[in-house]
Write a protein that holds these residues in place. Structure first.
Motif, PDB file in Angstrom:
ATOM      1  N   GLN A  99       0.835  -1.215   0.000  1.00  0.00           N
ATOM      2  CA  GLN A  99       0.000   0.000   0.000  1.00  0.00           C
ATOM      3  C   GLN A  99       0.865   1.259   0.000  1.00  0.00           C
ATOM      4  OE1 GLN A  99      -2.535  -0.687   3.385  1.00  0.00           O
ATOM      5  NE2 GLN A  99      -3.978  -1.921   2.212  1.00  0.00           N
ATOM      6  N   ALA A 100       1.974   1.209   0.723  1.00  0.00           N
ATOM      7  CA  ALA A 100       2.884   2.365   0.723  1.00  0.00           C
ATOM      8  C   ALA A 100       3.487   2.555  -0.668  1.00  0.00           C
ATOM      9  CB  ALA A 100       3.979   2.165   1.761  1.00  0.00           C
ATOM     10  N   LEU A 101       3.860   1.451  -1.313  1.00  0.00           N
ATOM     11  CA  LEU A 101       4.422   1.557  -2.661  1.00  0.00           C
ATOM     12  C   LEU A 101       3.399   2.092  -3.653  1.00  0.00           C
ATOM     13  CD1 LEU A 101       6.623  -1.651  -2.955  1.00  0.00           C
ATOM     14  CD2 LEU A 101       7.390   0.739  -3.089  1.00  0.00           C
ATOM     15  N   ALA A 102       2.152   1.638  -3.528  1.00  0.00           N
ATOM     16  CA  ALA A 102       1.095   2.133  -4.418  1.00  0.00           C
ATOM     17  C   ALA A 102       0.937   3.649  -4.245  1.00  0.00           C
ATOM     18  CB  ALA A 102      -0.217   1.414  -4.113  1.00  0.00           C
ATOM     19  N   HIS A 103       1.003   4.118  -3.010  1.00  0.00           N
ATOM     20  CA  HIS A 103       0.894   5.560  -2.739  1.00  0.00           C
ATOM     21  C   HIS A 103       2.041   6.319  -3.429  1.00  0.00           C
ATOM     22  CE1 HIS A 103      -0.262   9.091  -0.315  1.00  0.00           C
ATOM     23  NE2 HIS A 103       1.034   9.306  -0.191  1.00  0.00           N
ATOM     24  N   LEU A 104       3.236   5.756  -3.356  1.00  0.00           N
ATOM     25  CA  LEU A 104       4.406   6.405  -3.965  1.00  0.00           C
ATOM     26  C   LEU A 104       4.318   6.387  -5.494  1.00  0.00           C
ATOM     27  CD1 LEU A 104       7.007   4.839  -1.542  1.00  0.00           C
ATOM     28  CD2 LEU A 104       6.589   7.289  -1.768  1.00  0.00           C
ATOM     29  N   GLN A 105       3.705   5.332  -6.038  1.00  0.00           N
ATOM     30  CA  GLN A 105       3.548   5.255  -7.498  1.00  0.00           C
ATOM     31  C   GLN A 105       2.501   6.253  -7.998  1.00  0.00           C
ATOM     32  OE1 GLN A 105       2.758   1.112  -7.530  1.00  0.00           O
ATOM     33  NE2 GLN A 105       4.902   0.529  -7.806  1.00  0.00           N
ATOM     34  N   GLN A 106       1.522   6.523  -7.150  1.00  0.00           N
ATOM     35  CA  GLN A 106       0.392   7.359  -7.588  1.00  0.00           C
ATOM     36  C   GLN A 106       0.596   8.851  -7.329  1.00  0.00           C
ATOM     37  OE1 GLN A 106      -2.674   5.403  -5.371  1.00  0.00           O
ATOM     38  NE2 GLN A 106      -2.498   3.537  -6.604  1.00  0.00           N
ATOM     39  N   HIS A 107       1.637   9.200  -6.537  1.00  0.00           N
ATOM     40  CA  HIS A 107       1.852  10.607  -6.184  1.00  0.00           C
ATOM     41  C   HIS A 107       3.287  11.011  -6.506  1.00  0.00           C
ATOM     42  CE1 HIS A 107      -1.520   9.281  -3.648  1.00  0.00           C
ATOM     43  NE2 HIS A 107      -1.937  10.534  -3.732  1.00  0.00           N
ATOM     44  N   SER A 108       3.441  12.134  -7.212  1.00  0.00           N
ATOM     45  CA  SER A 108       4.812  12.583  -7.492  1.00  0.00           C
ATOM     46  C   SER A 108       5.388  13.324  -6.288  1.00  0.00           C
ATOM     47  CB  SER A 108       4.831  13.471  -8.727  1.00  0.00           C
ATOM     48  OG  SER A 108       3.949  14.547  -8.540  1.00  0.00           O
ATOM     49  N   GLU A 109       4.500  13.791  -5.396  1.00  0.00           N
ATOM     50  CA  GLU A 109       4.957  14.409  -4.142  1.00  0.00           C
ATOM     51  C   GLU A 109       4.240  13.759  -2.980  1.00  0.00           C
ATOM     52  OE1 GLU A 109       4.770  18.578  -3.592  1.00  0.00           O
ATOM     53  OE2 GLU A 109       6.105  19.013  -5.252  1.00  0.00           O
ATOM     54  N   ILE A 110       4.968  13.555  -1.899  1.00  0.00           N
ATOM     55  CA  ILE A 110       4.350  12.951  -0.710  1.00  0.00           C
ATOM     56  C   ILE A 110       4.801  13.730   0.539  1.00  0.00           C
ATOM     57  CG2 ILE A 110       4.191  10.630  -1.696  1.00  0.00           C
ATOM     58  CD1 ILE A 110       6.808  10.832   0.776  1.00  0.00           C
ATOM     59  N   THR A 111       4.106  13.451   1.647  1.00  0.00           N
ATOM     60  CA  THR A 111       4.515  14.047   2.930  1.00  0.00           C
ATOM     61  C   THR A 111       5.190  12.980   3.772  1.00  0.00           C
ATOM     62  OG1 THR A 111       2.674  15.600   2.881  1.00  0.00           O
ATOM     63  CG2 THR A 111       3.674  15.181   5.035  1.00  0.00           C
ATOM     64  N   ALA A 112       6.292  13.350   4.405  1.00  0.00           N
ATOM     65  CA  ALA A 112       7.000  12.409   5.289  1.00  0.00           C
ATOM     66  C   ALA A 112       7.391  13.125   6.581  1.00  0.00           C
ATOM     67  CB  ALA A 112       8.249  11.865   4.594  1.00  0.00           C
ATOM     68  N   GLU A 113       7.437  12.328   7.647  1.00  0.00           N
ATOM     69  CA  GLU A 113       8.004  12.812   8.918  1.00  0.00           C
ATOM     70  C   GLU A 113       9.351  12.120   9.057  1.00  0.00           C
ATOM     71  OE1 GLU A 113       4.217  12.054  11.209  1.00  0.00           O
ATOM     72  OE2 GLU A 113       5.511  12.831  12.780  1.00  0.00           O
ATOM     73  N   VAL A 114      10.409  12.904   9.156  1.00  0.00           N
ATOM     74  CA  VAL A 114      11.771  12.353   9.095  1.00  0.00           C
ATOM     75  C   VAL A 114      12.475  12.531  10.445  1.00  0.00           C
ATOM     76  CG1 VAL A 114      13.980  12.494   7.856  1.00  0.00           C
ATOM     77  CG2 VAL A 114      11.840  12.950   6.642  1.00  0.00           C
ATOM     78  N   GLY A 115      13.360  11.580  10.768  1.00  0.00           N
ATOM     79  CA  GLY A 115      14.161  11.713  11.999  1.00  0.00           C
ATOM     80  C   GLY A 115      13.486  11.108  13.207  1.00  0.00           C
ATOM     81  N   LEU A 116      12.812   9.973  13.018  1.00  0.00           N
ATOM     82  CA  LEU A 116      12.093   9.309  14.111  1.00  0.00           C
ATOM     83  C   LEU A 116      12.889   8.111  14.618  1.00  0.00           C
ATOM     84  CD1 LEU A 116       8.644   9.341  12.302  1.00  0.00           C
ATOM     85  CD2 LEU A 116       9.242  10.759  14.261  1.00  0.00           C
ATOM     86  N   GLY A 117      12.641   7.756  15.864  1.00  0.00           N
ATOM     87  CA  GLY A 117      13.226   6.538  16.421  1.00  0.00           C
ATOM     88  C   GLY A 117      14.410   6.803  17.331  1.00  0.00           C
ATOM     89  N   GLN A 118      14.614   5.866  18.246  1.00  0.00           N
ATOM     90  CA  GLN A 118      15.669   5.988  19.257  1.00  0.00           C
ATOM     91  C   GLN A 118      16.808   5.001  19.025  1.00  0.00           C
ATOM     92  OE1 GLN A 118      15.607   8.468  21.488  1.00  0.00           O
ATOM     93  NE2 GLN A 118      13.771   9.066  20.350  1.00  0.00           N
ATOM     94  N   ALA A 119      16.704   4.198  17.971  1.00  0.00           N
ATOM     95  CA  ALA A 119      17.701   3.131  17.762  1.00  0.00           C
ATOM     96  C   ALA A 119      18.825   3.588  16.833  1.00  0.00           C
ATOM     97  CB  ALA A 119      17.014   1.891  17.191  1.00  0.00           C
ATOM     98  N   PHE A 120      19.110   4.888  16.845  1.00  0.00           N
ATOM     99  CA  PHE A 120      20.158   5.425  15.975  1.00  0.00           C
ATOM    100  C   PHE A 120      21.547   5.036  16.493  1.00  0.00           C
ATOM    101  CE2 PHE A 120      18.566   8.582  18.987  1.00  0.00           C
ATOM    102  CZ  PHE A 120      19.704   8.864  19.720  1.00  0.00           C
TER     103      PHE A 120
END
Ligand SMILES: Cc1cc2nc3c(=O)[nH]c(=O)nc-3n(C[C@H](O)[C@H](O)[C@H](O)COP(=O)(O)OP(=O)(O)OC[C@H]3O[C@@H](n4cnc5c(N)ncnc54)[C@H](O)[C@@H]3O)c2cc1C
Length: 231
Positions: A75-96
């Motif tokens: 479903q995520a891939l389908a969203h990326l195929q259907q939209h040339s622009e998307i919204t993302a939240e970047v820099g998440l997680g504590q396992a860096f």
């Protein structure tokens, strides 16, 4: 954490089941090696994916795949195929990556969990770290080892690095390690006490690994996995 619009710059196959996604953020976005982003399919539906790149590269690389029946990825891939622009939240997680720790490092990837360890491995190489780094990558089939050549070359050029691919269902031609990836680690290390351990893969794997590694001396505060927050 930064919420940002991104152009979908590239979707290309890494294997028959895993797609390399490259996103160009509208401005430079900070994140640490081993962090993840969330793709917004809608305001209510946000899907986390490990970032395979490091921040210095500018673009954001993802490896999206897994089981054919897995709608999480498709479903995520389908969203990326259907939209040339998307919204993302970047820099998440504590396992860096804990850059300032002096402990030797084990990177453990199960399947597309490789994306996470690839980011950390690139950061380690860029920083010129001179302490032992063991990268274990477990897959069901050899064909899923899409960066095998690069990693073997990386290990061959620096005595500190080891790359150990582990195939669960090997062909007769496969000459490397077999079985479950964490079992290979349990065989190779009498005690895991001294190591910083970074791991990503299916949730079921993360739970099994945590229990088994604690049993073999691993320290909970030196084990890093964002899956731990979900299980
Ligand atoms: C924060 C976060 C980030 C994520 N990032 C990504 C991403 O970047 N890309 C993506 O596609 N999905 C991602 N996911 C979703 C999920 O983690 C993946 O669906 C999962 O890693 C896919 O694994 P696989 O099917 O490739 O592994 P599989 O092919 O199922 O397994 C690969 C290997 O893992 C080991 N293994 C698997 N199951 C077990 C078990 N039960 N016990 C012991 N060992 C086992 C074995 O060695 C096996 O050969 C993410 C989820 C979260 C929460």
């Amino acid at each position: 954490m930064s919420k940002i619009r991104c152009t979908v710059a590239q979707l290309s196959p890494l294997t028959s089941g895993v797609t390399r996604v490259v996103l160009t953020p509208e401005s430079q976005v900070p994140y640490r090696p081993g962090q993840y982003l969330q793709i917004w399919l809608s305001d209510e539906d946000k899907r986390p994916f490990s970032i395979a790149s490091i921040a210095a590269q500018g673009q954001l690389e993802l490896h999206i795949g897994g089981a054919v029946t897995d709608q999480y990825a498709s479903q995520a891939l389908a969203h990326l195929q259907q939209h040339s622009e998307i919204t993302a939240e970047v820099g998440l997680g504590q396992a860096f990556w804990r850059e300032h720790s002096q402990n030797p490092i084990i990177l453990l990837a199960g399947g597309t969990g490789f994306s996470y360890v690839y980011s950390i491995a690139q950061a380690i190489a860029a920083a010129g770290v001179k302490r032992p780094v063991f990268l274990y990558w477990g897959v069901r089939d050899e064909s899923a080892l899409y960066h095998q050549t690069e990693l073997a070359a990386w290990a061959a050029t620096d005595e500190h690095y080891r790359f150990i691919p582990v195939v669960q269902n090997p062909t007769e031609q496969w000459q490397g390690r077999t079985g479950l990836v964490h079992e290979a680690i349990l065989q190779d290390f009498v005690s895991l006490e001294a190591y910083d351990i970074y791991l990503a893969g299916p949730f079921a794997m993360a739970g099994v690994v945590r229990a088994a590694f604690l049993e073999q001396g691993g320290k909970r505060e030196q084990m890093f996995a964002d899956a731990f927050a979900y299980i």
